[in-house]
Design a protein around this motif. Sequence first.
Motif, PDB file in Angstrom:
ATOM      1  N   ILE A  57       0.839  -1.204   0.000  1.00 34.13           N
ATOM      2  CA  ILE A  57       0.000   0.000   0.000  1.00 34.13           C
ATOM      3  C   ILE A  57       0.870   1.248   0.000  1.00 34.13           C
ATOM      4  CG2 ILE A  57      -1.766   1.325   1.217  1.00 34.13           C
ATOM      5  CD1 ILE A  57      -2.732  -1.268   2.492  1.00 34.13           C
ATOM      6  N   ILE A  58       0.622   2.126  -0.965  1.00 40.91           N
ATOM      7  CA  ILE A  58       1.238   3.449  -0.996  1.00 40.91           C
ATOM      8  C   ILE A  58       0.136   4.467  -0.743  1.00 40.91           C
ATOM      9  CG2 ILE A  58       2.492   5.158  -2.362  1.00 40.91           C
ATOM     10  CD1 ILE A  58       3.592   2.847  -4.041  1.00 40.91           C
TER      11      ILE A  58
ATOM     12  N   MET B 284      -0.142   6.496   9.447  1.00 40.69           N
ATOM     13  CA  MET B 284       0.892   5.671  10.088  1.00 40.69           C
ATOM     14  C   MET B 284       0.314   4.894  11.270  1.00 40.69           C
ATOM     15  SD  MET B 284       4.146   8.273  10.145  1.00 40.69           S
ATOM     16  CE  MET B 284       4.951   7.341  11.435  1.00 40.69           C
ATOM     17  N   GLU B 285      -0.516   5.548  12.051  1.00 40.06           N
ATOM     18  CA  GLU B 285      -1.121   4.893  13.211  1.00 40.06           C
ATOM     19  C   GLU B 285      -2.032   3.742  12.787  1.00 40.06           C
ATOM     20  OE1 GLU B 285      -2.987   7.539  15.952  1.00 40.06           O
ATOM     21  OE2 GLU B 285      -1.288   8.924  15.998  1.00 40.06           O
ATOM     22  N   GLY B 286      -2.489   3.788  11.543  1.00 37.44           N
ATOM     23  CA  GLY B 286      -3.339   2.723  11.028  1.00 37.44           C
ATOM     24  C   GLY B 286      -2.582   1.590  10.372  1.00 37.44           C
ATOM     25  N   GLY B 287      -1.251   1.670  10.353  1.00 42.82           N
ATOM     26  CA  GLY B 287      -0.463   0.560   9.859  1.00 42.82           C
ATOM     27  C   GLY B 287       0.021   0.663   8.423  1.00 42.82           C
ATOM     28  N   VAL B 288      -0.107   1.830   7.813  1.00 42.00           N
ATOM     29  CA  VAL B 288       0.415   2.056   6.456  1.00 42.00           C
ATOM     30  C   VAL B 288       1.622   2.976   6.579  1.00 42.00           C
ATOM     31  CG1 VAL B 288      -0.070   3.004   4.164  1.00 42.00           C
ATOM     32  CG2 VAL B 288      -1.846   1.739   5.406  1.00 42.00           C
ATOM     33  N   CYS B 289       2.746   2.578   5.968  1.00 45.65           N
ATOM     34  CA  CYS B 289       4.000   3.291   6.228  1.00 45.65           C
ATOM     35  C   CYS B 289       4.765   3.711   4.972  1.00 45.65           C
ATOM     36  CB  CYS B 289       4.905   2.425   7.108  1.00 45.65           C
ATOM     37  SG  CYS B 289       4.223   2.110   8.752  1.00 45.65           S
TER      38      CYS B 289
ATOM     39  N   LYS C 204      -8.404  -0.450   8.310  1.00 42.34           N
ATOM     40  CA  LYS C 204      -9.218  -1.337   7.477  1.00 42.34           C
ATOM     41  C   LYS C 204      -8.395  -1.892   6.321  1.00 42.34           C
ATOM     42  CE  LYS C 204     -13.737   0.903   8.187  1.00 42.34           C
ATOM     43  NZ  LYS C 204     -14.816   1.655   7.501  1.00 42.34           N
ATOM     44  N   PHE C 205      -7.679  -1.004   5.651  1.00 40.37           N
ATOM     45  CA  PHE C 205      -6.904  -1.434   4.488  1.00 40.37           C
ATOM     46  C   PHE C 205      -5.707  -2.281   4.898  1.00 40.37           C
ATOM     47  CE2 PHE C 205      -9.170   2.043   2.359  1.00 40.37           C
ATOM     48  CZ  PHE C 205      -9.520   1.401   1.184  1.00 40.37           C
ATOM     49  N   SER C 206      -5.011  -1.894   5.952  1.00 42.57           N
ATOM     50  CA  SER C 206      -3.842  -2.676   6.358  1.00 42.57           C
ATOM     51  C   SER C 206      -4.259  -4.045   6.866  1.00 42.57           C
ATOM     52  CB  SER C 206      -3.030  -1.921   7.415  1.00 42.57           C
ATOM     53  OG  SER C 206      -3.787  -1.685   8.587  1.00 42.57           O
ATOM     54  N   SER C 207      -5.381  -4.126   7.568  1.00 40.97           N
ATOM     55  CA  SER C 207      -5.867  -5.423   8.052  1.00 40.97           C
ATOM     56  C   SER C 207      -6.298  -6.314   6.899  1.00 40.97           C
ATOM     57  CB  SER C 207      -7.033  -5.229   9.026  1.00 40.97           C
ATOM     58  OG  SER C 207      -6.616  -4.561  10.190  1.00 40.97           O
ATOM     59  N   LEU C 208      -6.987  -5.710   5.925  1.00 41.22           N
ATOM     60  CA  LEU C 208      -7.413  -6.467   4.758  1.00 41.22           C
ATOM     61  C   LEU C 208      -6.215  -6.981   3.976  1.00 41.22           C
ATOM     62  CD1 LEU C 208      -9.699  -7.441   2.933  1.00 41.22           C
ATOM     63  CD2 LEU C 208      -9.701  -5.188   1.844  1.00 41.22           C
ATOM     64  N   ARG C 209      -5.223  -6.136   3.814  1.00 39.56           N
ATOM     65  CA  ARG C 209      -3.978  -6.542   3.147  1.00 39.56           C
ATOM     66  C   ARG C 209      -3.327  -7.710   3.874  1.00 39.56           C
ATOM     67  NH1 ARG C 209       0.566  -2.537   4.531  1.00 39.56           N
ATOM     68  NH2 ARG C 209       0.019  -3.488   6.538  1.00 39.56           N
ATOM     69  N   ASP C 210      -3.191  -7.568   5.177  1.00 42.23           N
ATOM     70  CA  ASP C 210      -2.517  -8.614   5.957  1.00 42.23           C
ATOM     71  C   ASP C 210      -3.274  -9.940   5.869  1.00 42.23           C
ATOM     72  OD1 ASP C 210      -0.720  -6.678   6.646  1.00 42.23           O
ATOM     73  OD2 ASP C 210      -1.515  -6.358   8.663  1.00 42.23           O
ATOM     74  N   ASP C 211      -4.605  -9.879   5.920  1.00 39.04           N
ATOM     75  CA  ASP C 211      -5.416 -11.105   5.844  1.00 39.04           C
ATOM     76  C   ASP C 211      -5.264 -11.776   4.485  1.00 39.04           C
ATOM     77  OD1 ASP C 211      -6.319 -10.731   8.394  1.00 39.04           O
ATOM     78  OD2 ASP C 211      -8.247  -9.849   7.813  1.00 39.04           O
ATOM     79  N   LEU C 212      -5.326 -10.986   3.419  1.00 37.86           N
ATOM     80  CA  LEU C 212      -5.232 -11.552   2.072  1.00 37.86           C
ATOM     81  C   LEU C 212      -3.853 -12.143   1.808  1.00 37.86           C
ATOM     82  CD1 LEU C 212      -7.192  -8.849   0.020  1.00 37.86           C
ATOM     83  CD2 LEU C 212      -7.946 -11.175   0.539  1.00 37.86           C
ATOM     84  N   LEU C 213      -2.813 -11.454   2.249  1.00 31.72           N
ATOM     85  CA  LEU C 213      -1.463 -11.945   2.016  1.00 31.72           C
ATOM     86  C   LEU C 213      -1.187 -13.180   2.861  1.00 31.72           C
ATOM     87  CD1 LEU C 213       0.561  -8.594   1.831  1.00 31.72           C
ATOM     88  CD2 LEU C 213      -0.260 -10.024  -0.055  1.00 31.72           C
ATOM     89  N   ARG C 214      -1.766 -13.242   4.044  1.00 29.56           N
ATOM     90  CA  ARG C 214      -1.588 -14.424   4.895  1.00 29.56           C
ATOM     91  C   ARG C 214      -2.241 -15.639   4.258  1.00 29.56           C
ATOM     92  NH1 ARG C 214      -4.200 -12.629   8.962  1.00 29.56           N
ATOM     93  NH2 ARG C 214      -2.497 -11.310   9.693  1.00 29.56           N
ATOM     94  N   LYS C 215      -3.418 -15.443   3.662  1.00 24.04           N
ATOM     95  CA  LYS C 215      -4.116 -16.557   3.017  1.00 24.04           C
ATOM     96  C   LYS C 215      -3.372 -17.017   1.764  1.00 24.04           C
ATOM     97  CE  LYS C 215      -8.696 -15.144   4.646  1.00 24.04           C
ATOM     98  NZ  LYS C 215     -10.017 -14.567   4.246  1.00 24.04           N
ATOM     99  N   ALA C 216      -2.703 -16.060   1.101  1.00 30.26           N
ATOM    100  CA  ALA C 216      -1.996 -16.409  -0.141  1.00 30.26           C
ATOM    101  C   ALA C 216      -0.661 -17.081   0.120  1.00 30.26           C
ATOM    102  CB  ALA C 216      -1.781 -15.150  -0.972  1.00 30.26           C
ATOM    103  N   ALA C 217      -0.153 -16.933   1.346  1.00 34.41           N
ATOM    104  CA  ALA C 217       1.185 -17.476   1.674  1.00 34.41           C
ATOM    105  C   ALA C 217       1.166 -19.001   1.722  1.00 34.41           C
ATOM    106  CB  ALA C 217       1.630 -16.923   3.005  1.00 34.41           C
TER     107      ALA C 217
END
Length: 215
Positions: free
Chosen positions: A14-15, A34-39, A202-215
Amino acid sequence: MLNDVLERITREKIIAVIRTENADQAVKTVQAVMEGGVCIFEISYTIPDAQDVIRELMKERNILVGAGTVLTLREARSAIGLGCHFVASPVGNLEMVPVCRDGNVACILGASTPSEIYTAMRGGANMVKVFPVDALGGPDYIDEILKPLPFLKIIPAGVKSYDSFKEYLSIGVEAIALGSLLTPRKHVESQNYEAITREAKKFSSLRDDLLRKAA
C-alpha cells in the motif's frame, strides 16, 4: 538502498498518496495513516510547500517517503535532494529515469495502455503507476494486461472501492496507490484524523489477511 525500497514497496503493498490543501494537513494526515499501519507515502507536489512536508517526514523512522505528481526534472532533482526514497509521476516522462538512477531512488512513471506501460518499463522505470485504473476497466483491465505480460511491475492508482482493492491484491500487482479512498477529503478538511486512522486500519488489516491466506 534502491533494492531495499523496491522490495519494501512490493512487500507492504500500500502506498498512501497524500494530496491536501496545505502542508500542515499533509503531515497530520500522514501521522494518522501511520497509526493505522500504512507506512509508505507519496507526497504530491500539488501540495503547497510539498518540499517542507517531505523534509519533515524524512525525520521519521521506519517509513518510506516519495515525491508524487512530479512533472519536471527540476522537481525530481529537488525531491531527490531532500533524500526521498522514490519519485512518482502520473505521466511517462522517460527523462526522469536517468535522474532517478543517478540519485539512487526508485522511479515510478505513469501510464494507461499496455504499450505505454511496456515503454516505461523498457525505458528504465522501476515500476509503473497505471492511472486512472478503475476508469480504465479496473481489476479486469489489469488482469488482462498481466496475463500476456506478467513481468510488468504495475501499481494501480485511482482505486475507487474496497472490492477493487481486494481484487488488485489477488491478481499480483506490485503495490496499490490509494488516495481519497484511504484519506477521504471530508475527513482531511474536518481534521477528523481518528477516522483516517480507522480507514488505514481497514486497508492494512485487509492486506494482511489476504497476504496471509496467499502465503
